[in-house]
Write a protein that holds these residues in place. Structure first.
Motif, PDB file in Angstrom:
ATOM      1  N   VAL A 497       0.843  -1.199   0.000  1.00 59.92           N
ATOM      2  CA  VAL A 497       0.000   0.000   0.000  1.00 59.92           C
ATOM      3  C   VAL A 497       0.880   1.251   0.000  1.00 59.92           C
ATOM      4  O   VAL A 497       0.588   2.235  -0.700  1.00 59.92           O
ATOM      5  N   LEU A 498       1.968   1.218   0.768  1.00 62.55           N
ATOM      6  CA  LEU A 498       2.889   2.356   0.770  1.00 62.55           C
ATOM      7  C   LEU A 498       3.518   2.549  -0.604  1.00 62.55           C
ATOM      8  O   LEU A 498       3.656   3.685  -1.093  1.00 62.55           O
ATOM      9  N   ALA A 499       3.893   1.444  -1.258  1.00 64.51           N
ATOM     10  CA  ALA A 499       4.472   1.542  -2.605  1.00 64.51           C
ATOM     11  C   ALA A 499       3.462   2.103  -3.602  1.00 64.51           C
ATOM     12  O   ALA A 499       3.837   2.837  -4.530  1.00 64.51           O
ATOM     13  N   ILE A 500       2.186   1.771  -3.429  1.00 64.11           N
ATOM     14  CA  ILE A 500       1.148   2.314  -4.308  1.00 64.11           C
ATOM     15  C   ILE A 500       1.131   3.836  -4.237  1.00 64.11           C
ATOM     16  O   ILE A 500       1.046   4.529  -5.265  1.00 64.11           O
ATOM     17  N   LEU A 501       1.230   4.379  -3.024  1.00 60.87           N
ATOM     18  CA  LEU A 501       1.227   5.833  -2.882  1.00 60.87           C
ATOM     19  C   LEU A 501       2.464   6.451  -3.504  1.00 60.87           C
ATOM     20  O   LEU A 501       2.396   7.493  -4.167  1.00 60.87           O
ATOM     21  N   VAL A 502       3.628   5.842  -3.298  1.00 58.46           N
ATOM     22  CA  VAL A 502       4.869   6.394  -3.830  1.00 58.46           C
ATOM     23  C   VAL A 502       4.846   6.389  -5.354  1.00 58.46           C
ATOM     24  O   VAL A 502       5.223   7.368  -6.013  1.00 58.46           O
ATOM     25  N   VAL A 503       4.403   5.285  -5.934  1.00 61.50           N
ATOM     26  CA  VAL A 503       4.381   5.169  -7.395  1.00 61.50           C
ATOM     27  C   VAL A 503       3.293   6.047  -8.000  1.00 61.50           C
ATOM     28  O   VAL A 503       3.507   6.727  -9.010  1.00 61.50           O
ATOM     29  N   GLY A 504       2.116   6.058  -7.409  1.00 63.51           N
ATOM     30  CA  GLY A 504       1.022   6.846  -7.962  1.00 63.51           C
ATOM     31  C   GLY A 504       1.158   8.328  -7.696  1.00 63.51           C
ATOM     32  O   GLY A 504       0.784   9.152  -8.531  1.00 63.51           O
ATOM     33  N   GLY A 505       1.699   8.693  -6.550  1.00 63.49           N
ATOM     34  CA  GLY A 505       1.839  10.093  -6.185  1.00 63.49           C
ATOM     35  C   GLY A 505       1.252  10.336  -4.804  1.00 63.49           C
ATOM     36  O   GLY A 505       0.031  10.231  -4.626  1.00 63.49           O
ATOM     37  N   ILE A 506       2.108  10.632  -3.842  1.00 61.29           N
ATOM     38  CA  ILE A 506       1.646  10.833  -2.470  1.00 61.29           C
ATOM     39  C   ILE A 506       0.772  12.079  -2.404  1.00 61.29           C
ATOM     40  O   ILE A 506       1.150  13.142  -2.891  1.00 61.29           O
ATOM     41  N   GLY A 507      -0.407  11.923  -1.808  1.00 62.94           N
ATOM     42  CA  GLY A 507      -1.338  13.032  -1.689  1.00 62.94           C
ATOM     43  C   GLY A 507      -2.276  13.197  -2.862  1.00 62.94           C
ATOM     44  O   GLY A 507      -3.103  14.099  -2.869  1.00 62.94           O
ATOM     45  N   SER A 508      -2.196  12.316  -3.857  1.00 65.56           N
ATOM     46  CA  SER A 508      -3.030  12.428  -5.063  1.00 65.56           C
ATOM     47  C   SER A 508      -4.054  11.309  -5.067  1.00 65.56           C
ATOM     48  O   SER A 508      -3.695  10.119  -5.026  1.00 65.56           O
ATOM     49  N   LEU A 509      -5.332  11.656  -5.143  1.00 68.18           N
ATOM     50  CA  LEU A 509      -6.377  10.639  -5.189  1.00 68.18           C
ATOM     51  C   LEU A 509      -6.358   9.843  -6.505  1.00 68.18           C
ATOM     52  O   LEU A 509      -6.449   8.616  -6.479  1.00 68.18           O
ATOM     53  N   PRO A 510      -6.239  10.488  -7.682  1.00 67.37           N
ATOM     54  CA  PRO A 510      -6.088   9.673  -8.901  1.00 67.37           C
ATOM     55  C   PRO A 510      -4.825   8.821  -8.870  1.00 67.37           C
ATOM     56  O   PRO A 510      -4.804   7.717  -9.421  1.00 67.37           O
ATOM     57  N   GLY A 511      -3.763   9.327  -8.221  1.00 67.09           N
ATOM     58  CA  GLY A 511      -2.527   8.565  -8.138  1.00 67.09           C
ATOM     59  C   GLY A 511      -2.687   7.262  -7.382  1.00 67.09           C
ATOM     60  O   GLY A 511      -1.988   6.279  -7.677  1.00 67.09           O
ATOM     61  N   VAL A 512      -3.611   7.226  -6.404  1.00 66.58           N
ATOM     62  CA  VAL A 512      -3.850   5.983  -5.659  1.00 66.58           C
ATOM     63  C   VAL A 512      -4.371   4.912  -6.602  1.00 66.58           C
ATOM     64  O   VAL A 512      -3.887   3.765  -6.601  1.00 66.58           O
ATOM     65  N   ALA A 513      -5.354   5.246  -7.419  1.00 68.81           N
ATOM     66  CA  ALA A 513      -5.918   4.274  -8.360  1.00 68.81           C
ATOM     67  C   ALA A 513      -4.890   3.861  -9.409  1.00 68.81           C
ATOM     68  O   ALA A 513      -4.780   2.674  -9.751  1.00 68.81           O
ATOM     69  N   ILE A 514      -4.111   4.819  -9.917  1.00 70.26           N
ATOM     70  CA  ILE A 514      -3.107   4.500 -10.934  1.00 70.26           C
ATOM     71  C   ILE A 514      -2.004   3.634 -10.333  1.00 70.26           C
ATOM     72  O   ILE A 514      -1.539   2.663 -10.951  1.00 70.26           O
TER      73      ILE A 514
END
Length: 563
Positions: A497-514
């Motif tokens: 889950v932490l890697a998902i945020l780092v890769v998608g963009g920390i603080g970005s809601l669309p980044g979580v899904a991506i």
């Protein structure tokens, strides 16, 4: 007189050109050694052997040989960077490395030499019989390097293929933007279509059986490869990008909604495998939304986040599972609010011991708290209620309007609805007054406190709400699987889950899904590559962090900070 002076200058420069020739050869030789070594490493560790019997394009190109060609293209790109193109320097100024515009010669020499060296290494390994040390180095694997041809023909084939691929890389280095994007798009299109053939086959089968001319069970057919290359080239060229950007806001929104509708229709058009993969992506998106509140907005690193996920799963299991033949207490939809509530309460209690802890110490403290929960679940003290290592089974599927939601497609749409609702709540929280206080605490706790922000209240609210999202995901997970076991709630879940945020963009809601689609969906659709799919997974993470440190879809603040 002027012509005579020009002749004297040209004659004076000829020795300079000759003096630069050995440097060009040394560059080509060094690159050839690196390229041959990387390709030989693929063979020695078994990577080539794993992929050499898997066709990218049937009867033309295997995945193993495609990896070698990709390495040669990268080598050509690298060596061409040392040499400017024609006209890249003012007249009379010679670069340190050879002649202007001759980088393609160095790349071609490097590719040819690498092919010859690779074949020599293969022959040496075959004669030395190294299989006693390297089990994967079978005679069949060594023969596949040269496409099962006699040694003389294999020498010529590898040298020619290496030279052409490296030269292509060098030419791409200097090509204008549009041709470069078109060629790279075509190459990537063929690679993606070959690697994701099961997914694309399912999509094409759902819209009328068009997969028969494009795919076989072994890989892409030549017609499918051409179609994939053309599609990739068109996407790379992006001829309509400027027109899309010029559309009114309503039209752009309608286009995005259309793309979203097509994406949501995939499970219904394809098969249960695609639905299962998208279901996992939705579950991790739910957890990512919760951790994004703690880390992305409030700046609180939490490595024990899986504990909240476990609380939600066990709450639904205890309230809805059948015990000793007795009827369950509650159904899924009645038990789910309890899962969210208990997880949120646990997040509140979880945050109390770590209120005064910051930075790396906060990460270690939350890691310890998460491990405490795992040990308690496995303990004999709680075994009569939680089942210990045997877990809890017989969890019923959700029932909606008298219909049991048992298929992966039905569960996906249920999870997608909850994910959309959670995303809306997260968006409202991020743009609320509480969300702005979270951002202030993330940037600087001391300044935020000096401005009158209550740090205790803000931190506990972040832990509480983030845990609620994880509890929702855990409750859906319990109903989806039909059982819960302690082994499902390892530290790796929090890391993912932490890697998902780092890769998608920390603080970005669309980044979580991506990020969830990239890190959870991609390894699943590459499952037919065996354990080497995690090698691709790791390389992709390294590339993203190196090339896009702010994430694939960063928030506006993170994007400004990174740039």
């Amino acid at each position: 007189m002027a012509a005579g002076q020009d002749g004297m200058v040209a004659g004076a420069l000829e020795p300079v050109r000759g003096a630069r020739l050995p440097l060009l050869l040394r560059d080509a030789g060094g690159t050839a050694l690196a390229l041959a070594g990387s390709c030989a490493g693929m063979v020695l560790v078994g990577l080539f052997g794993q992929f050499s019997n898997r066709w990218l394009v049937v009867d033309l190109l295997s995945i193993g040989h495609a990896l070698m060609l990709a390495a040669a293209i990268v080598a050509g790109l690298a060596i061409a960077g040392r040499y400017p193109p024609e006209g890249g320097l003012p007249e009379g100024e010679w670069p340190e490395r050879g002649w202007p515009g001759r980088g393609w010669m160095a790349a071609a020499l490097a590719g040819v030499a690498a092919g010859v060296l690779l074949m020599l290494l293969v022959i040496g390994a075959r004669e030395a019989n190294l299989r006693w040390m390297l089990v994967s180095l079978t005679p069949v694997t060594l023969r596949r390097v040269g496409l099962m041809l006699p040694d003389a023909q294999a020498f010529l084939l590898l040298a020619a293929a290496g030279g052409l691929a490296a030269t292509l890389g060098a030419l791409l280095r200097w090509a204008p933007v549009l041709p470069r994007r078109v060629v790279l798009g075509a190459l990537i299109g063929v690679a993606v279509a070959g690697l994701l053939r099961e997914l694309i086959r399912g999509v094409l089968a759902g819209i009328g059986g068009a997969e028969q001319w494009a795919f076989s069970y072994d890989g892409l057919l030549p017609a499918g490869a051409v179609a994939a290359a053309v599609t990739g080239a068109l996407i790379g060229a992006r001829p309509g990008a400027a027109r899309i950007a010029a559309l009114p806001g309503v039209a752009r929104l309608a286009l995005r909604l259309l793309c979203l509708a097509l994406l949501l229709a995939l499970p219904a058009l394809t098969n249960d495998f695609v639905a299962q993969v998208m279901l996992l992506v939705c579950l991790y998106t739910l957890m990512g939304l919760g951790l994004n509140i703690e880390l992305g907005l409030a700046g609180l690193v939490d490595l024990g986040f899986v504990a909240f996920f476990a609380v939600g799963a066990y709450t639904v299991a205890l309230l809805s599972a059948s015990h000793d033949g007795a009827a369950p207490w509650l159904g899924f939809f009645a038990a789910l609010p309890f899962a969210v509530g208990f997880a949120a309460c646990f997040g509140f209690l979880f945050g109390l011991p770590v209120l005064k802890v910051r930075g790396d110490y906060l990460a270690i403290a939350t890691l310890g708290l998460g491990e405490i929960i795992r040990v308690l679940v496995l303990s004999d003290m709680l075994k009569p209620w939680l089942g210990g290592a045997q877990g809890i089974v017989n969890i019923p599927k959700p029932v909606l309007f008298g219909s049991v939601l048992s298929s992966p497609t039905q569960l996906f749409y249920l999870t997608a609805c909850f994910t959309a609702l959670a995303g809306y709540c997260a968006w409202r929280l991020q743009h609320s007054g509480l969300g702005r206080r979270w951002l202030a605490v993330r940037e600087d706790e001391d300044v935020a406190q000096a401005l009158g922000i209550n740090l205790v209240q803000v931190k506990l609210s972040a832990y509480t709400m983030g845990a609620g999202f994880a509890g929702l995901a855990g409750g859906i997970f319990a109903a989806m699987v039909g059982s819960v076991f302690p082994q499902s709630f390892q530290l790796l879940v929090s890391i993912n889950v932490l890697a998902i945020l780092v890769v998608g963009g920390i603080g970005s809601l669309p980044g979580v899904a991506i990020g969830a689609a990239a890190l959870i969906g991609a390894p699943e659709v590459l499952r037919d590559l065996g354990e080497y799919r995690y090698l691709i997974y790791g390389l992709a993470i390294i590339a993203i962090v190196r090339l896009k440190p702010e994430g694939l879809s960063p928030s506006a603040i993170r994007h400004r900070e990174a740039r």
